[in-house]
Design an enzyme around this catalytic site. Sequence first.
Site, PDB file in Angstrom:
ATOM      1  N   ASP A 102       6.444 -12.045  23.959  1.00 24.59           N
ATOM      2  CA  ASP A 102       6.543 -13.632  24.901  1.00 24.59           C
ATOM      3  C   ASP A 102       7.638 -13.682  25.648  1.00 24.59           C
ATOM      4  O   ASP A 102       7.867 -13.014  26.826  1.00 24.59           O
ATOM      5  CB  ASP A 102       7.768 -14.414  23.489  1.00 24.59           C
ATOM      6  N   ASP A 276       3.738 -12.609  13.907  1.00 24.81           N
ATOM      7  CA  ASP A 276       5.126 -12.090  14.297  1.00 24.81           C
ATOM      8  C   ASP A 276       6.469 -12.692  13.691  1.00 24.81           C
ATOM      9  O   ASP A 276       6.877 -13.669  13.309  1.00 24.81           O
ATOM     10  CB  ASP A 276       5.907 -12.270  15.707  1.00 24.81           C
ATOM     11  N   CYS A 314       2.637   3.351  -3.128  1.00 26.02           N
ATOM     12  CA  CYS A 314       3.122   2.866  -1.978  1.00 26.02           C
ATOM     13  C   CYS A 314       3.648   4.185  -1.867  1.00 26.02           C
ATOM     14  O   CYS A 314       3.919   5.013  -1.328  1.00 26.02           O
ATOM     15  CB  CYS A 314       4.589   2.107  -1.343  1.00 26.02           C
ATOM     16  N   CYS A 316       4.337   5.051   2.010  1.00 24.76           N
ATOM     17  CA  CYS A 316       5.072   4.954   2.853  1.00 24.76           C
ATOM     18  C   CYS A 316       6.341   6.255   2.339  1.00 24.76           C
ATOM     19  O   CYS A 316       6.370   6.657   1.514  1.00 24.76           O
ATOM     20  CB  CYS A 316       6.244   4.031   2.880  1.00 24.76           C
ATOM     21  N   CYS A 319       8.618   5.633  -0.551  1.00 22.69           N
ATOM     22  CA  CYS A 319       8.339   5.592  -1.697  1.00 22.69           C
ATOM     23  C   CYS A 319       8.153   7.092  -2.359  1.00 22.69           C
ATOM     24  O   CYS A 319       7.796   6.878  -3.337  1.00 22.69           O
ATOM     25  CB  CYS A 319       7.464   4.668  -2.064  1.00 22.69           C
ATOM     26  N   HIS A 345       9.506   1.077   5.229  1.00 22.93           N
ATOM     27  CA  HIS A 345       8.433   0.638   3.883  1.00 22.93           C
ATOM     28  C   HIS A 345       7.870  -1.232   3.919  1.00 22.93           C
ATOM     29  O   HIS A 345       7.068  -1.633   3.380  1.00 22.93           O
ATOM     30  CB  HIS A 345       9.400   0.959   2.666  1.00 22.93           C
TER      31      HIS A 345
END
Length: 371
Positions: A102, A276, A314, A316, A319, A345
Amino acid sequence: EVSITKFPADERKIIAKAHDKYKKARAGIINTRHGQIHTPAFMPVGTKGTVKAMLPESVQTTGADIILGNTYHLMLQPGAKRVFKLGGLHKFMNWSKPLLTDSGGFQVMSLSKLRKITEEGVIFNSHIDGSKFMLSPESSTEIQYLLGSTITMAFDECTPYPSTYEQAKSSMELTSRWAKRSRKAFYSRDGYGQFGIIQGSIYNDLRLKSALDLIELDFEGYAIGGLAVGEGQELMFKVLDYAPDLLPINKPRYLMGVGKPADIIGAVQRGIDMFDCVIPTRSGRNGQAFTKYGVVNIRNSKYKEDNTPLEEDCLCPACKNYTKAYLHYLVKVKEILGAMLMTWHNLMYFQKLMLRIREYIAQGKDFDFIS
Ligand SMILES: Nc1nc(=O)c2cc3nc(NCCN4CCCCC4)[nH]c3cc2[nH]1
Ligand SMILES: [Zn+2]
């Protein structure tokens, strides 16, 4: 055998309307010097050259193609010249995929204490040690070059909300003059791009003028700025009902600072390609987990002996290897691992959402009910 159901005329209009709703959604690929970006895309925020509580290789496993950095923070510390001398931000933070930075105006207005807006640029005191700095279209563009950004953002003024028509008009006109100077200062190279940012607040004629001014400068992509600044989802969608259509259909459209899953879905339906937001990372560190069952506030005592994962399917680490009870405990006692697992996660959740949206669009299916 296809059974034709005879809808009364007005009901058919509603059905058609529903399908129309999706005709603006598009899925695609942006090719850059640092790799491809599958759109619609969500960019994790890495403000100070790190996605907080994540290793870059972990961010990569969530499926993110691109992350966001901030000119404002990096120019103050460690300094753009130093990052350049050390080989650029990609090398410095060990992220080899695309980086979008940015341009700093928004952060100056939200972070620095004293500042003065002039035609030249924004003069401000660092929120860290009070020392004096200036950001202008030229200096912001040069800083982003020194950082080695794949996608450079034009230097704009984010018009506050609410603003009167007059305030929004003069702010938008300043942004148009700054966009011209940003474009002139941009060192164009194959596989790198610069995005213009349109302003105009909630006034459609100002949004149109802003788009026309920026289209003349032939940017590689266009962002819709001045939203997610307190106007609320309804007003944001009202602007998004027409603003994306003012931009070139064959170039990426980036909605800055957005957002929650429902905001992302509504914006994709209105033709937005890139997003974003700090929500998955910041709220993760704060104990909020996004799941298909809704947002889980892991600090709630009902989880202290819950031996099940956040989401059973999930992939990740949070999890796969841990329970809600353990996450509840880690976040309660402020253990660093709690921030890491919750962030991981949430980033996985947001990337899965984007993947499903991309698949649904590719199959021409409605994706309204994904949350
Ligand atoms: N250069 C530039 N121009 C903008 O008009 C702009 C508009 C923006 N609007 C947001 N909204 C961020 C909202 N976010 C929601 C979660 C909590 C923190 C704030 N970020 C923005 C960044 C921006 N950057
Ligand atoms: Zn998970």
